[in-house]
Design a protein around this motif. Structure first.
Motif, PDB file in Angstrom:
ATOM      1  N   LEU A  75       0.771  -1.673   0.130  1.00  0.00           N
ATOM      2  CA  LEU A  75       0.620  -0.103  -0.444  1.00  0.00           C
ATOM      3  C   LEU A  75       0.762   1.268   0.043  1.00  0.00           C
ATOM      4  O   LEU A  75      -0.004   1.840  -0.690  1.00  0.00           O
ATOM      5  N   SER A  76       1.704   1.122   0.307  1.00  0.00           N
ATOM      6  CA  SER A  76       3.179   2.554   0.268  1.00  0.00           C
ATOM      7  C   SER A  76       3.583   2.359  -0.715  1.00  0.00           C
ATOM      8  O   SER A  76       3.288   3.757  -0.814  1.00  0.00           O
ATOM      9  N   ASN A  77       3.740   1.395  -1.999  1.00  0.00           N
ATOM     10  CA  ASN A  77       4.314   1.522  -2.665  1.00  0.00           C
ATOM     11  C   ASN A  77       2.734   2.493  -3.988  1.00  0.00           C
ATOM     12  O   ASN A  77       3.367   2.570  -4.886  1.00  0.00           O
ATOM     13  N   LEU A  78       2.484   1.505  -3.848  1.00  0.00           N
ATOM     14  CA  LEU A  78       0.448   2.052  -3.881  1.00  0.00           C
ATOM     15  C   LEU A  78       1.142   4.210  -4.025  1.00  0.00           C
ATOM     16  O   LEU A  78       0.314   4.393  -5.249  1.00  0.00           O
ATOM     17  N   ALA A  79       0.284   4.311  -2.943  1.00  0.00           N
ATOM     18  CA  ALA A  79       0.907   5.072  -3.040  1.00  0.00           C
ATOM     19  C   ALA A  79       1.571   6.021  -3.183  1.00  0.00           C
ATOM     20  O   ALA A  79       1.596   7.432  -3.917  1.00  0.00           O
ATOM     21  N   ALA A  80       3.017   5.553  -2.957  1.00  0.00           N
ATOM     22  CA  ALA A  80       3.517   6.488  -3.912  1.00  0.00           C
ATOM     23  C   ALA A  80       3.427   6.332  -5.242  1.00  0.00           C
ATOM     24  O   ALA A  80       4.091   7.706  -5.947  1.00  0.00           O
ATOM     25  N   ALA A  81       3.652   5.605  -6.076  1.00  0.00           N
ATOM     26  CA  ALA A  81       3.271   6.007  -7.551  1.00  0.00           C
ATOM     27  C   ALA A  81       1.975   6.410  -7.285  1.00  0.00           C
ATOM     28  O   ALA A  81       2.024   7.251  -8.624  1.00  0.00           O
ATOM     29  N   HIS A  82       1.082   6.418  -6.702  1.00  0.00           N
ATOM     30  CA  HIS A  82      -0.143   7.893  -7.067  1.00  0.00           C
ATOM     31  C   HIS A  82       0.227   8.773  -6.827  1.00  0.00           C
ATOM     32  O   HIS A  82      -0.091   9.922  -7.526  1.00  0.00           O
ATOM     33  N   LEU A  83       1.491   9.253  -6.026  1.00  0.00           N
ATOM     34  CA  LEU A  83       1.960  11.017  -5.902  1.00  0.00           C
ATOM     35  C   LEU A  83       2.755  11.015  -7.574  1.00  0.00           C
ATOM     36  O   LEU A  83       2.721  12.124  -7.327  1.00  0.00           O
ATOM     37  N   ALA A 244      -7.704  -6.471   7.224  1.00  0.00           N
ATOM     38  CA  ALA A 244      -6.756  -5.783   6.126  1.00  0.00           C
ATOM     39  C   ALA A 244      -7.471  -6.129   4.769  1.00  0.00           C
ATOM     40  O   ALA A 244      -7.867  -5.782   3.793  1.00  0.00           O
ATOM     41  N   THR A 245      -8.052  -7.571   4.833  1.00  0.00           N
ATOM     42  CA  THR A 245      -9.341  -8.009   3.632  1.00  0.00           C
ATOM     43  C   THR A 245     -10.055  -6.674   3.334  1.00  0.00           C
ATOM     44  O   THR A 245     -10.363  -6.863   2.274  1.00  0.00           O
ATOM     45  N   THR A 246     -10.814  -6.414   4.005  1.00  0.00           N
ATOM     46  CA  THR A 246     -11.526  -4.768   4.173  1.00  0.00           C
ATOM     47  C   THR A 246     -11.328  -3.772   2.938  1.00  0.00           C
ATOM     48  O   THR A 246     -11.820  -4.306   2.045  1.00  0.00           O
ATOM     49  N   LEU A 247     -10.279  -3.254   3.728  1.00  0.00           N
ATOM     50  CA  LEU A 247      -9.442  -2.759   3.035  1.00  0.00           C
ATOM     51  C   LEU A 247      -9.426  -2.884   1.766  1.00  0.00           C
ATOM     52  O   LEU A 247      -9.259  -2.137   0.274  1.00  0.00           O
ATOM     53  N   ILE A 248      -8.447  -3.969   1.151  1.00  0.00           N
ATOM     54  CA  ILE A 248      -8.391  -4.424  -0.101  1.00  0.00           C
ATOM     55  C   ILE A 248      -9.143  -4.557  -0.554  1.00  0.00           C
ATOM     56  O   ILE A 248      -8.597  -4.588  -1.995  1.00  0.00           O
ATOM     57  N   LEU A 249      -9.837  -5.440  -0.091  1.00  0.00           N
ATOM     58  CA  LEU A 249     -11.413  -5.518  -1.578  1.00  0.00           C
ATOM     59  C   LEU A 249     -12.189  -4.008  -1.314  1.00  0.00           C
ATOM     60  O   LEU A 249     -12.306  -3.823  -3.132  1.00  0.00           O
ATOM     61  N   ALA A 250     -12.399  -3.468  -0.465  1.00  0.00           N
ATOM     62  CA  ALA A 250     -12.950  -2.272  -0.904  1.00  0.00           C
ATOM     63  C   ALA A 250     -11.497  -1.264  -1.921  1.00  0.00           C
ATOM     64  O   ALA A 250     -11.863  -0.583  -2.754  1.00  0.00           O
ATOM     65  N   VAL A 251     -11.006  -1.346  -1.920  1.00  0.00           N
ATOM     66  CA  VAL A 251      -9.123  -0.786  -2.868  1.00  0.00           C
ATOM     67  C   VAL A 251      -9.457  -1.113  -4.018  1.00  0.00           C
ATOM     68  O   VAL A 251      -9.825  -0.955  -5.033  1.00  0.00           O
ATOM     69  N   LEU A 252      -9.812  -2.489  -4.100  1.00  0.00           N
ATOM     70  CA  LEU A 252      -9.725  -3.183  -5.440  1.00  0.00           C
ATOM     71  C   LEU A 252     -10.964  -2.800  -6.210  1.00  0.00           C
ATOM     72  O   LEU A 252     -10.969  -3.029  -7.548  1.00  0.00           O
ATOM     73  N   VAL A 300      -7.092   9.715  -5.974  1.00  0.00           N
ATOM     74  CA  VAL A 300      -7.082  10.731  -4.732  1.00  0.00           C
ATOM     75  C   VAL A 300      -7.904   9.311  -3.830  1.00  0.00           C
ATOM     76  O   VAL A 300      -8.876   9.808  -2.359  1.00  0.00           O
ATOM     77  N   LEU A 301      -8.866   8.797  -3.799  1.00  0.00           N
ATOM     78  CA  LEU A 301      -9.998   8.337  -3.385  1.00  0.00           C
ATOM     79  C   LEU A 301      -9.138   6.793  -2.367  1.00  0.00           C
ATOM     80  O   LEU A 301     -10.072   6.543  -1.493  1.00  0.00           O
ATOM     81  N   ASN A 302      -7.819   6.293  -2.836  1.00  0.00           N
ATOM     82  CA  ASN A 302      -7.652   5.733  -2.223  1.00  0.00           C
ATOM     83  C   ASN A 302      -6.975   5.793  -0.836  1.00  0.00           C
ATOM     84  O   ASN A 302      -6.996   4.978  -0.188  1.00  0.00           O
ATOM     85  N   PRO A 303      -6.872   6.827  -0.612  1.00  0.00           N
ATOM     86  CA  PRO A 303      -6.332   7.784   0.701  1.00  0.00           C
ATOM     87  C   PRO A 303      -7.473   7.571   1.562  1.00  0.00           C
ATOM     88  O   PRO A 303      -7.088   7.263   2.780  1.00  0.00           O
ATOM     89  N   ILE A 304      -8.488   8.030   0.694  1.00  0.00           N
ATOM     90  CA  ILE A 304      -9.761   8.104   1.646  1.00  0.00           C
ATOM     91  C   ILE A 304     -10.570   7.219   2.211  1.00  0.00           C
ATOM     92  O   ILE A 304     -10.017   6.549   3.076  1.00  0.00           O
ATOM     93  N   LEU A 305     -10.382   5.622   1.122  1.00  0.00           N
ATOM     94  CA  LEU A 305     -10.309   4.378   1.846  1.00  0.00           C
ATOM     95  C   LEU A 305     -10.167   3.962   3.167  1.00  0.00           C
ATOM     96  O   LEU A 305      -9.790   3.279   4.052  1.00  0.00           O
ATOM     97  N   TYR A 306      -8.462   4.621   2.734  1.00  0.00           N
ATOM     98  CA  TYR A 306      -7.377   3.842   3.922  1.00  0.00           C
ATOM     99  C   TYR A 306      -8.098   4.224   5.558  1.00  0.00           C
ATOM    100  O   TYR A 306      -7.992   3.348   6.426  1.00  0.00           O
TER     101      TYR A 306
END
Length: 352
Positions: A75-83, A244-252, A300-306
C-alpha cells in the motif's frame, strides 16, 4: 500518422489526418468545447488532493514506530506510484487548457507522459500483488506462509517498478514535438506508424487491462469465498487479517469502478479502428479523454479509503500523532529544564 495525447492511444480529433472528411464532419467538436475549460480545472484539483493525501499516507507509514507489514509495504508503494502520477498531471492540465498546443520542451514531452504512464502501470500491478497476497493469506495460509515476508514483498515491488519502467521506455524514445505551421501549433505525440500504433494498443489492452483484471478477479472471488467460509465456521482468530482484507477489497473495487470505463472505450476505439464495430472513432477518443481522468481519481480515492475503511491505518494515524505530540512535550520539557539550570547557574555565579 495518428497524434496521441497519452501512451494509451487517445486520438486527438482536431489533428488526426488519417480519417476521411465524412467521418470528421459527423464527429467534429466545437472549438470552444467545455473539455478545454472544465477538464484542466478538474485535473488540477485531483492533482492537489492526490499529492496531499498520498504524502499523508506515506508520512504515516514512514513515521510510525513499527515497521510495515507485507500489506502495508504494498500500500505504501501504491501511494508512492499515485504521488508521482499526481505530480505529473499539472503539466498535462496546461496542455489541455492550451488545446494540446505543447509549449514546453521536448524533454518534458517525453518525461511527463512517461511518468504518467509508468506510474499508472505501477499502480495496476501493485494492486495485482496486493490481490495475490490476500489470496495466499486466506486461501493458502500454510503452504505459502514463507513467501509472505517483508523481504519478498519489497523484492516484488522492485520487480514491478523495474518492469513498468522497461515497458514505458518506448515512450521516452518515440515521444516528440512536431510543429504544424498551417495551424501554428505544436503537438507532443508518439511517432509510431499507424500499424505499429495498433499493435502497441493491442498489447497495452492485454498487458494493462485483461491480464491484471483476470488475476485480480480470480483472487478476489477466491478471497470472498474464503472469507464467507471462515464466517460460517466462526473462525475469528484472524481478526487483523480480516480487517486488512476488507480494506484491500474496497481498494480493488475502487480500482475497477475508476479504470474499467476507460478501458472499455479504449477497446471499442481499437475495434472501431479495425472496422470490427461501427461508430465514431473521434467520439470514442473523447470519451477516453474523459474517462482516463476519472481513472486518475483513483489516486485520490485510495487514501480516503485507508481512513474510512482501514481500521489499522486509523490506529497508526492516532499513534503517529501521539508519538509526535509526546516528542514535542519531551523536547519542550528538556528545553525548560536546560533553561532552569542555566538560570540557577547564573544566580549562583551572581551571588558568589
Amino acid at each position: 500518422m495518428p497524434i496521441h495525447c497519452f501512451d494509451q492511444s487517445i486520438s486527438l480529433p482536431s489533428v488526426d489526418e488519417n480519417h476521411n472528411n465524412t467521418d470528421y464532419t459527423l464527429c467534429r467538436y466545437d472549438e470552444n468545447d467545455w473539455i478545454f475549460t472544465l477538464l484542466p480545472v478538474y485535473i488540477l484539483i485531483i492533482s492537489v488532493l492526490g499529492i496531499i493525501l498520498n504524502v499523508f499516507v506515506l508520512m504515516i507509514y514512514w513515521l510510525h514506530k513499527t515497521a510495515c507489514n507485507v500489506a502495508e509495504i504494498y500500500l505504501s508503494n501504491l501511494a508512492a506510484a499515485h504521488l508521482f502520477l499526481m505530480s505529473s498531471l499539472p503539466f498535462w492540465a496546461v496542455n489541455v487548457q492550451k488545446r494540446y498546443d505543447w509549449n514546453l520542451s521536448e524533454t518534458l514531452c517525453k518525461l511527463v507522459p512517461f511518468s504518467i504512464s509508468m506510474n499508472a502501470d505501477c499502480s495496476i500491478y501493485i494492486l495485482v500483488l496486493v490481490s495475490i497476497d490476500r489470496y495466499l493469506t486466506l486461501v493458502h495460509p500454510l503452504t505459502h506462509g514463507r513467501m509472505r515476508s517483508p523481504f519478498y514483498a519489497k523484492l516484488a515491488c522492485v520487480v514491478v517498478w523495474a518492469v513498468c519502467f522497461l515497458l514505458n521506455v518506448p515512450v521516452l524514445i518515440y515521444r516528440e514535438v512536431e510543429h504544424y505551421p498551417e495551424k501554428n501549433v505544436s503537438r507532443c505525440f508518439l511517432s509510431y506508424s499507424d500499424q505499429t500504433d495498433k499493435v502497441v494498443s493491442i498489447l497495452n489492452v492485454i498487458l494493462k487491462f485483461i491480464i491484471p483484471i483476470f488475476i485480480m478477479s480470480f483472487c478476489t472471488l477466491k478471497i470472498i469465498q474464503a472469507v464467507r467460509s471462515r464466517l460460517r465456521e466462526r473462525f475469528s482468530t484472524q481478526g487483523k487479517e480480516q480487517k486488512a482484507t476488507t480494506l484491500i477489497l474496497a481498494v480493488l473495487l475502487a480500482f475497477l469502478i475508476c479504470w474499467v470505463p476507460f478501458h472499455v472505450f479504449k477497446i471499442l476505439d481499437l475495434l472501431s479502428r479495425y472496422n470490427i464495430v461501427g461508430g465514431c472513432e473521434f467520439r470514442l477518443g473523447w470519451f477516453q479523454q474523459i474517462f482516463i481522468f476519472l481513472a486518475f481519481f483513483n489516486s485520490v480515492l485510495n487514501p480516503i479509503l485507508y481512513v474510512c475503511v482501514g481500521r489499522n491505518f486509523r490506529r497508526k494515524v492516532k499513534e503517529t500523532f501521539s508519538q509526535i505530540s509526546n516528542r514535542r512535550k519531551s523536547t519542550f520539557s528538556l528545553l525548560t529544564t536546560c533553561a532552569n539550570l542555566s538560570r540557577s547557574v547564573k544566580t549562583e555565579n551572581a551571588t558568589s
